[in-house]
Design a protein around this motif. Structure first.
Motif, PDB file in Angstrom:
ATOM      1  N   ASN A 119       0.818  -1.209   0.000  1.00  0.00           N
ATOM      2  CA  ASN A 119       0.000   0.000   0.000  1.00  0.00           C
ATOM      3  C   ASN A 119       0.855   1.263   0.000  1.00  0.00           C
ATOM      4  OD1 ASN A 119      -2.549  -0.976  -0.227  1.00  0.00           O
ATOM      5  ND2 ASN A 119      -3.252  -0.294   1.781  1.00  0.00           N
ATOM      6  N   GLN A 122       2.323   1.718  -3.516  1.00  0.00           N
ATOM      7  CA  GLN A 122       1.303   2.188  -4.452  1.00  0.00           C
ATOM      8  C   GLN A 122       0.983   3.665  -4.217  1.00  0.00           C
ATOM      9  OE1 GLN A 122      -2.043  -0.425  -3.977  1.00  0.00           O
ATOM     10  NE2 GLN A 122      -1.095  -2.108  -5.087  1.00  0.00           N
ATOM     11  N   LEU A 123       0.903   4.046  -2.954  1.00  0.00           N
ATOM     12  CA  LEU A 123       0.620   5.451  -2.646  1.00  0.00           C
ATOM     13  C   LEU A 123       1.760   6.351  -3.116  1.00  0.00           C
ATOM     14  CD1 LEU A 123      -1.241   7.525  -1.388  1.00  0.00           C
ATOM     15  CD2 LEU A 123      -0.169   7.077   0.831  1.00  0.00           C
ATOM     16  N   THR A 152      -6.284   6.936  -5.641  1.00  0.00           N
ATOM     17  CA  THR A 152      -6.017   6.244  -4.370  1.00  0.00           C
ATOM     18  C   THR A 152      -7.243   5.472  -3.894  1.00  0.00           C
ATOM     19  OG1 THR A 152      -6.676   8.160  -3.018  1.00  0.00           O
ATOM     20  CG2 THR A 152      -4.362   8.021  -3.693  1.00  0.00           C
ATOM     21  N   THR A 157      -5.992   1.923  -2.339  1.00  0.00           N
ATOM     22  CA  THR A 157      -4.790   2.309  -1.594  1.00  0.00           C
ATOM     23  C   THR A 157      -5.176   3.096  -0.349  1.00  0.00           C
ATOM     24  OG1 THR A 157      -3.547   2.399  -3.666  1.00  0.00           O
ATOM     25  CG2 THR A 157      -2.581   3.504  -1.769  1.00  0.00           C
ATOM     26  N   LEU A 158      -6.181   3.966  -0.473  1.00  0.00           N
ATOM     27  CA  LEU A 158      -6.748   4.705   0.659  1.00  0.00           C
ATOM     28  C   LEU A 158      -8.256   4.545   0.630  1.00  0.00           C
ATOM     29  CD1 LEU A 158      -4.802   8.114   0.531  1.00  0.00           C
ATOM     30  CD2 LEU A 158      -4.372   6.208   2.083  1.00  0.00           C
ATOM     31  N   ALA A 163      -8.550   9.488   2.098  1.00  0.00           N
ATOM     32  CA  ALA A 163      -8.118  10.314   0.968  1.00  0.00           C
ATOM     33  C   ALA A 163      -8.544  11.767   1.150  1.00  0.00           C
ATOM     34  CB  ALA A 163      -8.675   9.753  -0.342  1.00  0.00           C
ATOM     35  N   MET A 420      -2.111  12.755   1.038  1.00  0.00           N
ATOM     36  CA  MET A 420      -1.239  11.704   0.500  1.00  0.00           C
ATOM     37  C   MET A 420       0.101  11.671   1.218  1.00  0.00           C
ATOM     38  SD  MET A 420      -1.992  11.413  -3.606  1.00  0.00           S
ATOM     39  CE  MET A 420      -2.301  13.113  -4.051  1.00  0.00           C
ATOM     40  N   TYR A 423      -0.249  10.080   4.701  1.00  0.00           N
ATOM     41  CA  TYR A 423      -0.389   8.628   4.720  1.00  0.00           C
ATOM     42  C   TYR A 423       0.878   7.923   4.249  1.00  0.00           C
ATOM     43  CZ  TYR A 423      -5.098   8.206   6.442  1.00  0.00           C
ATOM     44  OH  TYR A 423      -6.190   8.213   7.266  1.00  0.00           O
ATOM     45  N   TYR A 427       1.974   4.977   6.640  1.00  0.00           N
ATOM     46  CA  TYR A 427       2.240   3.647   6.095  1.00  0.00           C
ATOM     47  C   TYR A 427       3.683   3.202   6.303  1.00  0.00           C
ATOM     48  CZ  TYR A 427      -2.290   3.323   3.700  1.00  0.00           C
ATOM     49  OH  TYR A 427      -3.625   3.222   3.401  1.00  0.00           O
TER      50      TYR A 427
END
Length: 559
Positions: A119, A122-123, A152, A157-158, A163, A420, A423, A427
């Motif tokens: 995750n 990807q973010l 996202t 992803t979120l 988001a 973004m 997170y 993460y």
């Protein structure tokens, strides 16, 4: 039959002397009749005065000529039909869009490094694709950011709540409120009045005008602990009014008369003044707190100011002058400006009721920004109170607030980047990166001076991945300070340097610190130039603060 028709029609149109007209019997083959015509009088009883034969011939000749002309006219080429102009493409710019998507897709399919979750990776791919889109602008900034948030959520992803979580953050709203204040400041004429006063005192040269604003902002910095509030609530309205008063407007080709240089100068010096005082930026106390937790030493207000005053003053002098040389205003001197400004002030007369309300509201809001901590009133609450006064009194209307498209656009893209970037930290990606850098630098076996120099540069330029100074400090300050001290850097010295740079790095981008989207949103400076000069000034600031500042810190015994 043609003769009969012509005879009847002409008789109705031209009544002549009564004469009988005997027509010869047409040949049976030509008329295809079984019985010959006996008389036409029974069929054309309205014919009272048939035409003479010579008149009939003349009419027949005219008719044939007219028919020939009509045939010629119909055979001439007609003008080509008018083809409507093609409607221009209203969608995204294709090449920048491809660049943005390619960035995200390439990183998306790169194998995930050990210690990083899927995750988080990807973010990071979506975040970098959004940053590329914001730089190349296939769409307006708000639209690019909204597409990033959509990606996202679409890719799981979120969550939607995550988001869009930063739309509840006070900083983007404080920035939007600053644009509403600027609207009232200019609409009432108070902005022009204050601008003319500045021109009257310092306006004989553009450079003098710029320095007057720079040092005014630096004097207010220790009293207003929010760079967003200082920039948006006080100096953006003033600078915009000065630009308009000097004939430098957005969109008509006059931006470079004064506005481009002045906006960029006021922004770059706002990050310097924020670095000079513990109370000049909201995240500075966070740096001091993290430093205490890491090295068990307290950074006081006086110690901070004492260490920062010399490199700070040098930067405040050098940066405006450097920008004046490399990004100059086209109007550099105007000896008659003070006199003209006085004439404008005389023409304006005494302050109007709306000007008085606007001035009182600004005093109230700035007062709450200064003393709000004692009253438990934060910066955004003070700004909302001020805007409420303007709305209730009619100084600013809600329709005018809705019409401030730049404010809403800035709110959208800034909140998206904050979410973004936040997170990425949650993460664990930032922690993984910090530990990787620390292990790499620690394993080089360099002196503490060189090791600390590498750490400083990495700490500084990773700010491209952050939309908030507080987020960067919270994510990386402790790790970099711990490694610096472990490699032999004097702890108090390392803590102060990292704290100063936590402000200066905000000048890199148009989203890196609270004042950035405010001044950039005025639209006087193109994005490419904003980033380019941001990088150049970052080098200048690093040289000044580590060079001149290093000598000063050696003199006062920090290392």
């Amino acid at each position: 039959m043609a003769s009969l028709a012509l005879s009847g029609s002409c008789s109705l149109a031209f009544p002549l002397k009564s004469r009988s007209l005997s027509l010869p019997r047409p040949p049976p083959s030509s008329l295809n009749l079984t019985k010959p015509l006996r008389s036409i009088h029974s069929r054309f009883s309205l014919v009272k005065s048939p035409l003479p034969v010579d008149s009939l011939r003349r009419r027949s000749t005219l008719t044939r000529a007219s028919s020939a002309a009509g045939a010629a006219s119909s055979s001439s080429p007609s003008p080509p039909p008018v083809v409507p102009a093609p409607v221009p493409w209203q969608g995204a710019a294709i090449k920048p869009l491809i660049a943005s998507l390619a960035t995200g897709l390439i990183l998306w399919f790169v194998p995930v490094p050990e210690g990083v979750t899927r995750n988080a990776w990807q973010l990071l791919a979506i975040f970098l694709a959004t940053i590329v889109g914001i730089i190349t602008q296939p769409l307006p900034l708000g639209a690019v950011a909204l597409l990033g948030l959509g990606a996202t959520v679409l890719t799981k992803t979120l969550t939607f709540a995550a988001a869009f979580s930063a739309f509840g953050d006070p900083i983007p709203w404080l920035i939007a409120l600053a644009f509403f204040f600027a609207r009232g400041f200019i609409k009432t004429g108070l902005g022009n009045r204050v601008a003319y006063q500045f021109v009257k005192l310092f306006g004989s040269s553009s450079l003098g005008l710029g320095y007057s604003l720079v040092f005014s902002e630096a004097l207010l910095a220790p009293a207003i602990p929010s760079v967003s509030a200082r920039a948006g609530g006080i100096f953006l309205p003033l600078v915009k009014s000065l630009c308009v008063a000097c004939g430098s407007n957005v969109g008509d080709g006059t931006e470079h008369r004064l506005g481009s240089w002045l906006m960029l100068t006021c922004f770059q010096t706002s990050v310097i003044s924020s670095a000079m005082f513990l109370t000049a930026m909201a995240a500075n106390p966070l740096s001091a707190n993290l430093a205490f937790n890491t090295i068990q030493q307290t950074i006081g207000w006086t110690d901070w100011a004492k260490a920062a005053i010399v490199p700070g003053l040098v930067s405040l002098i050098v940066v405006p002058f450097l920008l004046y040389i490399i990004y100059p205003p086209t109007v550099k001197s105007s000896p008659d400006a003070p006199k003209l400004a006085q004439e404008k002030l005389d023409k304006m007369g005494p302050m109007t009721k709306n000007e008085l309300i606007m001035a009182a509201t600004l005093v109230l809001t700035v007062g709450l920004w200064i003393f709000g901590a004692k009253l438990s009133v934060d910066a955004v609450t003070a700004a909302i109170l001020g805007l409420s006064v303007l709305l209730v009194t009619g100084v600013v209307t809600w329709k005018e607030c809705l019409a401030e498209s730049v404010a809403w656009d800035t709110l959208t893209w800034f909140a998206a980047l904050i979410a973004m970037a936040g997170y990425l930290n949650k993460y664990g990606l930032i922690e993984w990166f910090s530990q990787t850098v620390v292990k790499f630098v620690g394993g080089l076996g360099l002196s503490w001076q060189l090791s600390f120099g590498i750490l400083v540069l990495l700490y500084f330029y990773t700010h491209y991945f952050f939309a908030s100074g507080a987020a960067h400090i919270g994510a990386m300050f402790t790790a970099f300070l711990s490694v610096s001290t472990a490699l032999g850097t004097p702890p108090y010295f390392a803590a102060l340097v990292l704290a100063f740079l936590s402000n200066l790095m905000g000048g890199l981008t148009h989203y890196g610190i609270g004042s950035a989207p405010i001044f950039y949103g005025a639209n006087y400076v193109p994005l490419a130039k904003w980033w380019g000069y941001g990088f150049l000034i970052s080098i200048v600031n690093i040289v000044i603060w580590l060079g001149v500042g290093g000598a000063w810190w050696k003199f006062i015994g920090l290392w």
